[in-house]
Design a protein around this motif. Structure first.
Motif, mmCIF file in Angstrom:
data_model
loop_
_atom_site.group_PDB
_atom_site.id
_atom_site.type_symbol
_atom_site.label_atom_id
_atom_site.label_comp_id
_atom_site.label_asym_id
_atom_site.label_seq_id
_atom_site.Cartn_x
_atom_site.Cartn_y
_atom_site.Cartn_z
ATOM 1 N N UNK A 40 2.313 5.369 15.582
ATOM 2 C CA UNK A 40 1.302 6.310 15.106
ATOM 3 C C UNK A 40 1.966 7.463 14.365
ATOM 4 N N UNK A 41 3.044 7.991 14.936
ATOM 5 C CA UNK A 41 3.747 9.110 14.303
ATOM 6 C C UNK A 41 4.246 8.702 12.932
ATOM 7 N N UNK A 42 4.839 7.527 12.813
ATOM 8 C CA UNK A 42 5.355 7.050 11.528
ATOM 9 C C UNK A 42 4.224 6.862 10.522
ATOM 10 N N UNK A 43 3.115 6.302 10.947
ATOM 11 C CA UNK A 43 2.004 6.022 10.038
ATOM 12 C C UNK A 43 1.248 7.272 9.634
ATOM 13 N N UNK A 44 1.350 8.339 10.418
ATOM 14 C CA UNK A 44 0.571 9.538 10.127
ATOM 15 C C UNK A 44 1.401 10.657 9.509
ATOM 16 N N UNK A 84 3.816 5.486 1.108
ATOM 17 C CA UNK A 84 4.391 4.341 0.403
ATOM 18 C C UNK A 84 5.049 3.353 1.369
ATOM 19 N N UNK A 85 5.497 3.831 2.524
ATOM 20 C CA UNK A 85 6.137 2.962 3.515
ATOM 21 C C UNK A 85 5.142 2.308 4.469
ATOM 22 N N UNK A 90 1.096 -1.833 5.925
ATOM 23 C CA UNK A 90 -0.155 -2.330 6.502
ATOM 24 C C UNK A 90 -1.356 -1.632 5.867
ATOM 25 N N UNK A 91 -1.235 -0.333 5.639
ATOM 26 C CA UNK A 91 -2.337 0.406 5.031
ATOM 27 C C UNK A 91 -2.539 -0.017 3.577
ATOM 28 N N UNK A 92 -1.449 -0.220 2.865
ATOM 29 C CA UNK A 92 -1.543 -0.674 1.472
ATOM 30 C C UNK A 92 -2.231 -2.037 1.429
ATOM 31 N N UNK A 93 -1.818 -2.942 2.316
ATOM 32 C CA UNK A 93 -2.436 -4.271 2.367
ATOM 33 C C UNK A 93 -3.914 -4.175 2.737
ATOM 34 N N UNK A 125 -6.997 -5.412 0.546
ATOM 35 C CA UNK A 125 -7.876 -6.422 1.134
ATOM 36 C C UNK A 125 -9.346 -6.072 0.961
ATOM 37 N N UNK A 126 -9.678 -4.776 1.066
ATOM 38 C CA UNK A 126 -11.077 -4.374 0.936
ATOM 39 C C UNK A 126 -11.464 -4.126 -0.527
ATOM 40 N N UNK A 127 -10.532 -4.434 -1.442
ATOM 41 C CA UNK A 127 -10.846 -4.331 -2.866
ATOM 42 C C UNK A 127 -10.611 -2.963 -3.465
ATOM 43 N N UNK A 128 -9.912 -2.090 -2.758
ATOM 44 C CA UNK A 128 -9.649 -0.751 -3.255
ATOM 45 C C UNK A 128 -8.661 -0.810 -4.413
ATOM 46 N N UNK A 129 -9.057 -0.214 -5.518
ATOM 47 C CA UNK A 129 -8.170 -0.152 -6.674
ATOM 48 C C UNK A 129 -7.679 1.258 -6.919
ATOM 49 N N UNK A 130 -8.373 2.231 -6.370
ATOM 50 C CA UNK A 130 -7.999 3.632 -6.560
ATOM 51 C C UNK A 130 -7.347 4.169 -5.302
ATOM 52 N N UNK A 131 -6.055 3.868 -5.134
ATOM 53 C CA UNK A 131 -5.340 4.453 -4.010
ATOM 54 C C UNK A 131 -4.002 4.981 -4.494
ATOM 55 N N UNK A 132 -3.521 5.994 -3.798
ATOM 56 C CA UNK A 132 -2.302 6.679 -4.168
ATOM 57 C C UNK A 132 -1.279 6.462 -3.053
ATOM 58 N N UNK A 133 -0.079 6.046 -3.437
ATOM 59 C CA UNK A 133 0.970 5.876 -2.450
ATOM 60 C C UNK A 133 1.810 7.146 -2.452
ATOM 61 N N UNK A 134 1.852 7.819 -1.324
ATOM 62 C CA UNK A 134 2.580 9.072 -1.187
ATOM 63 C C UNK A 134 3.980 8.811 -0.655
ATOM 64 N N UNK A 135 4.953 9.487 -1.214
ATOM 65 C CA UNK A 135 6.346 9.352 -0.764
ATOM 66 C C UNK A 135 6.622 10.442 0.259
ATOM 67 N N UNK A 136 7.283 10.035 1.348
ATOM 68 C CA UNK A 136 7.749 11.025 2.293
ATOM 69 C C UNK A 136 6.971 11.074 3.499
#
Length: 128
Positions: A6-10, A106-107, A110-113, A117-128
């Motif tokens: 949870x800590x890593x994902x949040x 960005x890491x 699972x969230x990116x996938x 999967x739900x068809x989201x095209x507007x998402x931003x991958x944050x670094x850090x």
């Protein structure tokens, strides 16, 4: 909250650190929902007793930001993809012209996938 996954994902998420902050957040969510400007849904276990996650849509610069959280013990069961699909379907039914986007680390593969999967095209991958 002490679970390492949870800590890593949040990382980068603002979490309430006091009961007063949590209360202010709940009140702000109620006001957004009542004004039709946003919503917050709880995700509960099969018995409906335990809160196992949240899904939020909040206004940000003429768009809606989708954010979500699920207890690590419920990950990889398809629960969040099903819940997100239902929430987004219902939101677009009443707000068909609203652009919905999401941000994730960005890491957080699972969230990116999940977003893809739900068809989201507007998402931003944050670094850090």
């Amino acid at each position: 909250m002490n679970d390492p996954l949870f800590v890593q994902a949040s990382v980068g998420c603002q979490m309430p650190v006091s009961d007063m902050q949590l209360l202010r957040w709940v009140i702000s969510q109620q006001k957004q929902h009542q004004s039709g400007k946003g919503c917050c849904y709880t995700v509960r276990d099969a018995m409906g007793k335990n809160l196992i996650g949240l899904i939020m849509l909040q206004p940000k610069e003429q768009r809606m930001e989708l954010s979500y959280w699920l207890s690590p013990s419920y990950w990889r069961q398809g629960l969040m993809s099903e819940a997100l699909f239902c929430v987004l379907h219902e939101w677009h039914r009443y707000n068909p012209k609203t652009i919905v986007y999401s941000c994730c680390n960005v890491n957080n593969k699972a969230s990116i996938a999940l977003l893809e999967k739900i068809g989201m095209q507007n998402y931003i991958q944050l670094i850090g």
